[in-house]
Design a protein around this motif. Structure first.
Motif, PDB file in Angstrom:
ATOM      1  N   HIS A 187       0.846  -1.198   0.000  1.00  0.00           N
ATOM      2  CA  HIS A 187       0.000   0.000   0.000  1.00  0.00           C
ATOM      3  C   HIS A 187       0.884   1.251   0.000  1.00  0.00           C
ATOM      4  O   HIS A 187       2.032   1.207   0.440  1.00  0.00           O
ATOM      5  CB  HIS A 187      -0.894   0.037   1.251  1.00  0.00           C
ATOM      6  CG  HIS A 187      -1.989  -0.979   1.215  1.00  0.00           C
ATOM      7  ND1 HIS A 187      -3.011  -1.010   2.127  1.00  0.00           N
ATOM      8  CD2 HIS A 187      -2.229  -2.017   0.370  1.00  0.00           C
ATOM      9  CE1 HIS A 187      -3.841  -2.011   1.861  1.00  0.00           C
ATOM     10  NE2 HIS A 187      -3.373  -2.639   0.796  1.00  0.00           N
ATOM     11  N   LYS A 236      -2.650   3.077  -6.962  1.00  0.00           N
ATOM     12  CA  LYS A 236      -2.381   2.047  -5.938  1.00  0.00           C
ATOM     13  C   LYS A 236      -3.240   2.278  -4.691  1.00  0.00           C
ATOM     14  O   LYS A 236      -3.626   3.421  -4.415  1.00  0.00           O
ATOM     15  CB  LYS A 236      -0.903   2.120  -5.532  1.00  0.00           C
ATOM     16  CG  LYS A 236       0.052   1.594  -6.584  1.00  0.00           C
ATOM     17  CD  LYS A 236       1.465   1.557  -6.003  1.00  0.00           C
ATOM     18  CE  LYS A 236       2.466   0.984  -6.994  1.00  0.00           C
ATOM     19  NZ  LYS A 236       3.874   1.219  -6.529  1.00  0.00           N
ATOM     20  N   PRO A 237      -3.509   1.222  -3.917  1.00  0.00           N
ATOM     21  CA  PRO A 237      -4.231   1.403  -2.648  1.00  0.00           C
ATOM     22  C   PRO A 237      -3.438   2.378  -1.783  1.00  0.00           C
ATOM     23  O   PRO A 237      -2.231   2.176  -1.559  1.00  0.00           O
ATOM     24  CB  PRO A 237      -4.232   0.006  -2.030  1.00  0.00           C
ATOM     25  CG  PRO A 237      -3.956  -0.942  -3.148  1.00  0.00           C
ATOM     26  CD  PRO A 237      -3.128  -0.187  -4.142  1.00  0.00           C
ATOM     27  N   THR A 238      -4.105   3.463  -1.349  1.00  0.00           N
ATOM     28  CA  THR A 238      -3.386   4.547  -0.660  1.00  0.00           C
ATOM     29  C   THR A 238      -4.131   4.986   0.594  1.00  0.00           C
ATOM     30  O   THR A 238      -5.345   5.225   0.543  1.00  0.00           O
ATOM     31  CB  THR A 238      -3.241   5.774  -1.590  1.00  0.00           C
ATOM     32  OG1 THR A 238      -2.589   5.350  -2.799  1.00  0.00           O
ATOM     33  CG2 THR A 238      -2.403   6.876  -0.934  1.00  0.00           C
ATOM     34  N   TRP A 239      -3.374   5.070   1.695  1.00  0.00           N
ATOM     35  CA  TRP A 239      -3.932   5.590   2.952  1.00  0.00           C
ATOM     36  C   TRP A 239      -3.573   7.069   3.044  1.00  0.00           C
ATOM     37  O   TRP A 239      -2.405   7.435   2.831  1.00  0.00           O
ATOM     38  CB  TRP A 239      -3.354   4.838   4.143  1.00  0.00           C
ATOM     39  CG  TRP A 239      -3.716   3.387   4.158  1.00  0.00           C
ATOM     40  CD1 TRP A 239      -3.078   2.371   3.504  1.00  0.00           C
ATOM     41  CD2 TRP A 239      -4.814   2.778   4.837  1.00  0.00           C
ATOM     42  NE1 TRP A 239      -3.710   1.180   3.742  1.00  0.00           N
ATOM     43  CE2 TRP A 239      -4.784   1.402   4.562  1.00  0.00           C
ATOM     44  CE3 TRP A 239      -5.809   3.280   5.681  1.00  0.00           C
ATOM     45  CZ2 TRP A 239      -5.719   0.512   5.086  1.00  0.00           C
ATOM     46  CZ3 TRP A 239      -6.748   2.389   6.210  1.00  0.00           C
ATOM     47  CH2 TRP A 239      -6.697   1.031   5.909  1.00  0.00           C
ATOM     48  N   PHE A 245      -8.958   5.928   2.873  1.00  0.00           N
ATOM     49  CA  PHE A 245      -8.366   4.874   2.048  1.00  0.00           C
ATOM     50  C   PHE A 245      -8.892   5.029   0.633  1.00  0.00           C
ATOM     51  O   PHE A 245     -10.119   5.147   0.434  1.00  0.00           O
ATOM     52  CB  PHE A 245      -8.739   3.495   2.610  1.00  0.00           C
ATOM     53  CG  PHE A 245      -8.126   2.337   1.873  1.00  0.00           C
ATOM     54  CD1 PHE A 245      -8.926   1.427   1.191  1.00  0.00           C
ATOM     55  CD2 PHE A 245      -6.753   2.152   1.856  1.00  0.00           C
ATOM     56  CE1 PHE A 245      -8.366   0.359   0.509  1.00  0.00           C
ATOM     57  CE2 PHE A 245      -6.181   1.074   1.182  1.00  0.00           C
ATOM     58  CZ  PHE A 245      -6.995   0.183   0.505  1.00  0.00           C
ATOM     59  N   VAL A 287      -8.518   3.741  -3.637  1.00  0.00           N
ATOM     60  CA  VAL A 287      -7.990   2.797  -4.633  1.00  0.00           C
ATOM     61  C   VAL A 287      -8.327   3.353  -6.012  1.00  0.00           C
ATOM     62  O   VAL A 287      -9.451   3.842  -6.233  1.00  0.00           O
ATOM     63  CB  VAL A 287      -8.637   1.393  -4.485  1.00  0.00           C
ATOM     64  CG1 VAL A 287      -8.054   0.420  -5.506  1.00  0.00           C
ATOM     65  CG2 VAL A 287      -8.428   0.853  -3.075  1.00  0.00           C
ATOM     66  N   LYS A 288      -7.374   3.340  -6.918  1.00  0.00           N
ATOM     67  CA  LYS A 288      -7.544   3.947  -8.244  1.00  0.00           C
ATOM     68  C   LYS A 288      -8.090   5.382  -8.137  1.00  0.00           C
ATOM     69  O   LYS A 288      -9.024   5.767  -8.847  1.00  0.00           O
ATOM     70  CB  LYS A 288      -8.475   3.087  -9.119  1.00  0.00           C
ATOM     71  CG  LYS A 288      -7.899   1.707  -9.486  1.00  0.00           C
ATOM     72  CD  LYS A 288      -8.738   1.049 -10.603  1.00  0.00           C
ATOM     73  CE  LYS A 288      -8.130  -0.256 -11.100  1.00  0.00           C
ATOM     74  NZ  LYS A 288      -7.967  -1.295 -10.035  1.00  0.00           N
ATOM     75  N   GLU A 316     -12.487   5.216  -0.879  1.00  0.00           N
ATOM     76  CA  GLU A 316     -13.361   4.076  -0.560  1.00  0.00           C
ATOM     77  C   GLU A 316     -13.977   4.176   0.837  1.00  0.00           C
ATOM     78  O   GLU A 316     -15.092   3.770   1.051  1.00  0.00           O
ATOM     79  CB  GLU A 316     -12.578   2.766  -0.679  1.00  0.00           C
ATOM     80  CG  GLU A 316     -12.216   2.395  -2.103  1.00  0.00           C
ATOM     81  CD  GLU A 316     -13.453   2.196  -2.989  1.00  0.00           C
ATOM     82  OE1 GLU A 316     -13.342   2.400  -4.212  1.00  0.00           O
ATOM     83  OE2 GLU A 316     -14.531   1.850  -2.461  1.00  0.00           O
TER      84      GLU A 316
END
Ligand SMILES: O=P([O-])([O-])O[C@@H]1[C@@H](O)[C@H](O)[C@@H](O)[C@H](O)[C@@H]1O
Ligand SMILES: [Mg+2]
Length: 277
Positions: A61, A80-83, A107, A109-110, A114
């Protein structure tokens, strides 16, 4: 679930903030003498990122954290999955003991947000929302206000940390025009994440600010949208998480009325190249 992990992590972060709040808080500054950061901000961010890496593994991540970016980490949202993390939103409040401090974790994604979790520490309120699944405060559903009459609204805004006279003049000229519409009141908690949760619960009708960062508003953006609210750019265009400006409101009528009064000034994008910041 990933959302539960973010919630558990934010509660762990709060324990750190509470512990720090009882001891000597070492204050430092970032972009200006009024842009504060403490060892707690840095430690809490490390705890949050560390627990997420432990859960998902190194390199799976990405992270955009307020204090990591302040130390030179890139602030680029990829697919990318990002926090997106603000470990202590309302740092100035935290330093002064003013009772609004929040942990904000989102969070994406793309590039699609989310879910978001905002823990308002001193109120002991856990706000959370997953895209398409509604918004909650301490597990109770929350909903924006149904007010459409601007004269019956409370509007929130903040003056931020930029004290250049031309920007301060535009900020206060905007606030004066909105106050004299007139609205019922102008407020500001000192933390964007908390302000957005106040929109989501219907306590206020709108929050806008130029100068905030993606980590201040990413979680609140999901919470406001899932509570039935809307997000726009301050010029009425589509919301842009990295643009450092936004309007969050209970509905389009209130949002568009506020936008008419906002005197826009430039703020370098979060994802701008270093020379453009
Ligand atoms: O720095 P921090 O306390 O995480 O975030 C704060 C934001 O939540 C607030 O909206 C803004 O007006 C402040 O200047 C500060 O940026
Ligand atoms: Mg912060």
């Amino acid at each position: 679930m990933v959302g539960d992990l973010a919630e558990k992590t934010s509660v762990r972060a709060v324990l750190e903030i509470r512990k720090a709040g009882e001891s000597e808080i070492r204050v430092m500054t970032k972009s200006s003498t009024v842009d504060l950061v403490t060892k707690t901000d840095e430690r809490v961010e490390k705890i949050i990122i560390g627990s997420l890496i432990k859960e998902f593994g190194e390199g799976t991540h990405c992270f955009i954290g307020e204090e990591s970016v302040a130390k030179g980490e890139p602030c680029i949202l990829t697919d990318k999955p990002t926090w997106i993390i603000d470990p202590v939103d309302g740092t100035t409040n935290f330093v002064h003991g003013f009772p609004f401090v929040a942990v904000s974790i989102a969070f994406a994604v793309k590039k699609q947000l989310e879910f978001g979790v905002v823990y308002s520490c001193l109120e002991d309120k856990m706000y959370k929302a997953r895209r398409g699944k509604g918004a909650f405060c301490n597990d109770e559903p929350i909903q924006v206000s149904d007010v459409k009459d601007i004269n019956k609204s409370i509007i929130i805004s903040e003056h931020g940390t930029d004290r250049s006279p031309e920007k301060v003049k535009k900020i206060f000229s905007t606030m004066q025009k909105i106050l004299c519409i007139p609205v019922h009141g102008l407020r500001g908690s000192g933390t964007a994440a908390t302000n957005m949760c106040l929109v989501a619960t219907g306590a206020v009708e709108a929050f806008f600010e130029i100068g905030i960062h993606c980590w201040d508003i990413a979680a609140g953006a999901v919470i406001v949208q899932e509570a039935g609210g809307i997000l726009l750019d301050v010029d009425g265009g589509p919301f842009d998480l990295m643009s450092r400006r936004m309007v969050s409101a209970n509905n389009d009528v209130i949002a568009k009325r506020i936008i008419k009064e906002i005197e826009i000034f430039p703020a370098a994008r979060d994802d701008a190249t270093p020379e453009k910041k």
